[in-house]
Design an enzyme around this catalytic site. Structure first.
Site, PDB file in Angstrom:
ATOM      1  CG  HIS A   1      21.429  16.119   5.915  1.00  0.00           C
ATOM      2  ND1 HIS A   1      22.087  17.217   5.771  1.00  0.00           N
ATOM      3  CD2 HIS A   1      21.499  15.579   7.151  1.00  0.00           C
ATOM      4  CE1 HIS A   1      22.793  17.629   6.987  1.00  0.00           C
ATOM      5  NE2 HIS A   1      22.128  16.534   7.807  1.00  0.00           N
TER       6      HIS A   1
ATOM      7  CE  LYS B   1      19.487  19.966   8.434  1.00  0.00           C
ATOM      8  NZ  LYS B   1      19.287  18.496   8.371  1.00  0.00           N
TER       9      LYS B   1
ATOM     10  CG  ASP C   1      -0.215  30.182   3.559  1.00  0.00           C
ATOM     11  OD1 ASP C   1      -0.874  29.110   3.934  1.00  0.00           O
ATOM     12  OD2 ASP C   1      -0.592  31.211   4.268  1.00  0.00           O
TER      13      ASP C   1
ATOM     14  CG  HIS D   1      24.171  21.069  13.371  1.00  0.00           C
ATOM     15  ND1 HIS D   1      22.939  21.113  12.909  1.00  0.00           N
ATOM     16  CD2 HIS D   1      24.635  19.900  12.861  1.00  0.00           C
ATOM     17  CE1 HIS D   1      22.523  20.169  12.146  1.00  0.00           C
ATOM     18  NE2 HIS D   1      23.517  19.571  12.196  1.00  0.00           N
TER      19      HIS D   1
ATOM     20  CE  LYS E   1      24.223  21.286   8.684  1.00  0.00           C
ATOM     21  NZ  LYS E   1      25.228  20.479   9.328  1.00  0.00           N
TER      22      LYS E   1
ATOM     23  CG  ASP F   1      35.043  39.201  -1.104  1.00  0.00           C
ATOM     24  OD1 ASP F   1      35.786  38.853  -0.249  1.00  0.00           O
ATOM     25  OD2 ASP F   1      35.190  39.260  -2.059  1.00  0.00           O
TER      26      ASP F   1
END
Length: 476
Positions: free
Chosen positions: A218, A220, A225, A394, A396, A401
Site C-alpha cells: 500500500h 506510496k 536522485d 483520504h 492520513k 502539540d
C-alpha cells in the site's frame, strides 16, 4: 458407516483448524473467538474463509527473501545521534525510539520539506523533479491509474529514461492491475524503464494456498536522485479518481522532502524492489544526501506483515499518549483495535484537545458503519468528531502539540495494522507541523461536527448494523 466416517473426518478437520486458530501467534482474543465461532457455526464456509483470510502470511519464501534483503542492507550511520538529542526535546525523543524499533532507522537531521497544495500540484512538482533528474528515479504506488495525472508521470518517466536516467517503477499487482496490463506499462518498458510488480498474485486459485491474496503493498514512495522524496496519502491518479468517481474528489495530503530522510525511503524502496525483481540496488544506499543547516529531524517508518506485529498501531498509540495539549487526526478509515481506541479516548480524558476528522461518505460502506460503532465511546470521552463533506478525505495525518507530525500511507484500520506494507514519515518541526495544522483546520472547516446527542438518537436498526459490522473486523 460411510456417513459416520465422513462426520468424524469433518469433525477432525474442524478441530485441527480451531487448534490452529488458538495457537496462531499475534492474534487478539476477540479475533480468536470470532474465527472459532465462524468455523464452528458454518464449518465448510468457515474453514474456506479461514484458509483464505485467517492468517497474515505472504508465503514463507517471500518472508525469508524480504528478511534476507533487510539484513543484508548496508548498516545505518548513527554517528549523529547526540546531535538529535540536543535538537529534539526529551519529551519527544521516545516517539522516535519507537519508530527505530520498527524499521531500524535512526532519526536524521538536516531535512527540509514543503506541504503540497493539492493532488494536482503534487503531480506537477513530481513531474518537474523527474524532468530534472540526472541519476535515477524510483517510484512505487499502490494504485496507478491511466488518467491525466497517471499518464503525466508515465510520460515523465519515459522522458527521463530516454535521456539516460535509470528509472525503476513499481506498482502493486492488485491496486494497479489495470496499469500493469496496459500499453502504457509496456510503453515504459520499451522506453528503457525498469518495471516491477509488487506482491504478484499469479494464479488466483493457487495463491491462497501459498499466502493471502489480499496482503498488499500500500506504499506510496517517490525518490529522485536519492535526495528528494515524497510521502503522503496520494496514489498516482487524478483527484477525480474515476474508478470510484461518485466519492470524488479524493482529498490527499503529501509532503515533498529533501535531505537525508530520502535515503530511508530509498531503503524501503530497495527492499521492495529486490523482493519483486531480484535486482540488488544496495550501492545506492551507501551515502545520504548532505544535510541542510538548520533542517529538522525526521524518520521513516516502514511497516508490513514481515515487520514486527502491531508496529503501526504502536506508533499511533505512542503519539496519542505523548500528547499534552492538542491532538489532531485525519484518516479515511477508522476501524481501530481496542488499544488504539483506548489511547485516543485517553487523550481526551486527560484534557488534551483531541480532534478526529473522517469522511462523511466513505467508499466502503462496511468501514463507514464499523467506524460509526466507535462514535459514542469517542464522544463520551470528549473527542471532537467531524465528518468531512468535501469529497473523500483520504489524508492520513497526525499532529501532536503543534510540534510533531506523522504523515504517510497508513490508515487506522486492521488492514494497515496487519495486512499492508505502509510507509510514513515522523518528524519534529513546529513550523512545518503548524502548516499541516492549518491544512487540518481547513478539513475541519469543510466538515460537520458529530454530537453525542445525535449519536445517542440513532435508531436501533442503525446501531445493530454498525455494531454487527464492527464485530466482523477481528476476523479480517
Amino acid at each position: 458407516m460411510h456417513f459416520t466416517i465422513g462426520v468424524l473426518v469433518h469433525g477432525a478437520i474442524v478441530l485441527v483448524l480451531i487448534v490452529r486458530v488458538l495457537l496462531r501467534p499475534h492474534r487478539e482474543p476477540a479475533s480468536r473467538v470470532a474465527w472459532i465461532a465462524v468455523i464452528a457455526s458454518v464449518p465448510v464456509a468457515g474453514m474456506i474463509a479461514y484458509l483464505l483470510f485467517g492468517e497474515t502470511s505472504i508465503g514463507r519464501r517471500r518472508i525469508d527473501e524480504l528478511r534476507r534483503i533487510l539484513r543484508g542492507m548496508l548498516p545505518y550511520d548513527a554517528s549523529r545521534l547526540e546531535e538529535f538529542k540536543n535538537a529534539v526535546p526529551a519529551r519527544r525523543q521516545s516517539l522516535f525510539r519507537v519508530a527505530t524499533s520498527i524499521s531500524g532507522f535512526e532519526p536524521v537531521g538536516g531535512n527540509t520539506a514543503r506541504l503540497m497544495e493539492d493532488s494536482n500540484a503534487t503531480i506537477e512538482q513530481m513531474v518537474a523533479d523527474i524532468d530534472n533528474a540526472d541519476q535515477h528515479v524510483h517510484l512505487l504506488f499502490y494504485i496507478w491509474l491511466a488518467d491525466n495525472n497517471g499518464l503525466k508521470v508515465v510520460d515523465a518517466v519515459k522522458r527521463a529514461a530516454q535521456r539516460g536516467v535509470t528509472c525503476r517503477v513499481m506498482a502493486d499487482n492488485l491496486g494497479s492491475r489495470a496499469m500493469i496490463s496496459s500499453p502504457d506499462w509496456t510503453g515504459m518498458q520499451q522506453a528503457g524503464v525498469k518495471t516491477g510488480v509488487a506482491l504478484k498474485i499469479g494464479n488466483p486459485l493457487i495463491r491462497p494456498l501459498i499466502g493471502r491474496i489480499d496482503l498488499r503493498n500500500h506504499r506510496k514512495i517517490a525518490v529522485i536522485d536519492g535526495r528528494v522524496t515524497y510521502c503522503g496519502s496520494q496514489n498516482c491518479a487524478d483527484p477525480e479518481f474515476r474508478v470510484k468517481a461518485k466519492y470524488a474528489p479524493w482529498v490527499d495530503c503529501v509532503m515533498r522532502f529533501e535531505g537525508p530522510i530520502a535515503l530511508q525511503n530509498q531503503r524501503l524502496f530497495a527492499a521492495d524492489w529486490a523482493a519483486a525483481t531480484g535486482e540488488n540496488i544496495d550501492a545506492l544506499l551507501a551515502h545520504a544526501p548532505e544535510p541542510s543547516p538548520g533542517g529538522f529531524y525526521a524518520q521513516a517508518v516502514g511497516t508490513g506483515p514481515t515487520v514486527r506485529y502491531s508496529a503501526m498501531p504502536e506508533t499511533f498509540e505512542s503519539m496519542f499518549y505523548a500528547a499534552r495539549e492538542r491532538l489532531i487526526v485525519t484518516t479515511p478509515y477508522y476501524v481501530p483495535d481496542e488499544s488504539l481506541e483506548r489511547a485516543l479516548c485517553s487523550a481526551a480524558y486527560r484534557g488534551v484537545d483531541t480532534t478526529l476528522i473522517v469522511p462523511a461518505r466513505n467508499d466502503s460502506w462496511i468501514v463507514a458503519c464499523a467506524s460509526r460503532s466507535y462514535y459514542e465511546e469517542l464522544l463520551s470521552a470528549g473527542v471532537k468528531l467531524f465528518e468531512f463533506n468535501g469529497g473523500l478525505l483520504h489524508a492520513k495525518t497526525l499532529t501532536v502539540d503543534g510540534e510533531v507530525t506523522l504523515i504517510g500511507s497508513a490508515n487506522m484500520d486492521r488492514r494497515s495494522f496487519e495486512l499492508n506494507y505502509e510507509n510514513n514519515i515522523l518528524f519534529y518541526d513546529p513550523q512545518l507541523t503548524g502548516q499541516l495544522i492549518e491544512r487540518q483546520e481547513q478539513y475541519r472547516a469543510n466538515s460537520r461536527q458529530v454530537t453525542l446527542s445525535e449519536v445517542e438518537g440513532w435508531s436501533m436498526p442503525r446501531r445493530l448494523a454498525n455494531n454487527a459490522l464492527a464485530m466482523v473486523a477481528p476476523i479480517l
